[in-house]
Design an enzyme around this catalytic site. Structure first.
Site, short mmCIF file in Angstrom:
data_model
loop_
_atom_site.label_atom_id
_atom_site.label_comp_id
_atom_site.label_asym_id
_atom_site.label_seq_id
_atom_site.Cartn_x
_atom_site.Cartn_y
_atom_site.Cartn_z
N SER A 138 47.66 39.11 52.53
CA SER A 138 47.44 38.72 51.13
C SER A 138 48.52 39.41 50.31
O SER A 138 49.13 40.38 50.77
CB SER A 138 46.07 39.24 50.68
OG SER A 138 45.92 39.17 49.27
N TYR A 151 39.38 45.78 50.39
CA TYR A 151 40.22 44.62 50.69
C TYR A 151 41.70 45.01 50.68
O TYR A 151 42.46 44.66 51.60
CB TYR A 151 39.94 43.53 49.65
CG TYR A 151 40.56 42.19 49.91
CD1 TYR A 151 39.94 41.26 50.73
CD2 TYR A 151 41.77 41.82 49.31
CE1 TYR A 151 40.50 40.01 50.96
CE2 TYR A 151 42.34 40.57 49.52
CZ TYR A 151 41.69 39.67 50.35
OH TYR A 151 42.25 38.44 50.57
#
Ligand code: NAD
Length: 256
Positions: A138, A151
């Site tokens: 990401s 995350y």
């Protein structure tokens, strides 16, 4: 281009994983599907592309399930040639109130699962002299945002793991790279849009506009189809010497 190759895409029943699985299937790869939810819908979309599909419901937070998944893939197709580590979850909260069990789940699914699939897939790739490992990280593997401690930690870890695997395979026909999307409108992000709309008492449309406006200069979502085509490039001969990169596709997020 990928006829005779087998691609295992974790978390491929939805969103980005399904987009990547479809793009690889469209080039002829056999597909190993994994994930929860609408399994039959995902299977039908891939079978429509004319390739064989094996579904395995491994919970990617469980190393024992992952071992079973890798065994099942090898039993059906011989080996995994293209490994796409995509399964992932999100949880958004300030660190002081971040539930420890959510932290553990995110690290297990978004990071440790890739360690397990890679260690189990590599021996057969080495024996074949060819392999592609694609980790769906990401932009949060490269920069941070508030309230995403687990995350961001997991995705930075996944980018680091990508580099190590790229080095350990650097003289072989196996490459390992990461894809770093910005916003992609999948169920994982729709939850964040819904939460923003509810918290601020605004419409879904306005919440979407603000979400994009905070980070993404293009004001457009990247699509699973576009990410699928990037995965296809990584699998092509032109990418033989692309090793250890973290390639963002993010509407300019990281250019700021
Ligand atoms: P999604 O929720 O649409 O899909 C997630 C997939 O993972 C589903 O198939 C789900 O069933 C599966 N999954 C979840 N937990 C699992 C588990 N324990 N075991 C096996 N499968 C499991 O989400 P998405 O947006 O398509 O996300 C896919 C990947 O892309 C994730 O790693 C995510 O972090 C990453 N990503 C998403 C965005 C975005 O904007 N959507 C941006 C950057 C990175």
């Amino acid at each position: 281009m990928l006829q005779g190759k087998t691609a295992l895409v974790t978390g491929s029943t939805s969103g980005i994983g399904l987009g990547i699985a479809k793009a690889l299937a469209a080039r002829g790869a056999n597909i190993v599907l994994n994930g929860f939810g609408d399994v039959e819908g995902a299977r039908a979309q891939i079978e429509a592309l004319g390739v064989p599909v094996l579904y395995h419901g491994a919970d990617m937070s469980r190393p024992h399930d992952i071992e079973d998944l890798m065994r099942a893939a090898a039993a059906r197709f011989g080996r995994v040639d293209i490994l796409v580590n995509n399964a992932g979850i999100q949880h958004v909260a300030p660190i002081e109130t971040f539930a420890p069990e959510r932290w553990d789940a995110i690290i297990a699914i978004n990071l440790s699962s890739a360690f397990h699939t890679i260690r189990l897939a590599l021996p057969a790739m080495r024996a074949a002299g060819w392999g592609r490992i694609i980790n769906v990280a990401s932009v949060h593997g490269l920069v941070a945002s508030v309230h995403k401690s687990a995350y961001v930690a997991a995705k930075h870890g996944l980018v680091g793991l990508t580099k190590v695997v790229a080095l350990e395979t650097a003289t072989t026909g196996i490459t390992c790279n990461a894809i770093c999307p910005g916003w992609v409108l999948t169920p994982l992000v729709q939850q964040q849009v819904d939460a923003k709309a509810a918290a601020l008492g605004i419409s879904n449309e306005e919440a979407t506009r603000r979400l994009l406006g905070e980070k993404e200069p293009s004001m457009q979502f990247t699509t699973p189809q576009e990410l699928g085509e990037l995965a296809v490039f990584f699998c092509s001969p032109a990418a033989n010497n692309v090793r250890g990169v973290a390639w963002n596709m993010d509407g300019g997020w990281l250019a700021q």
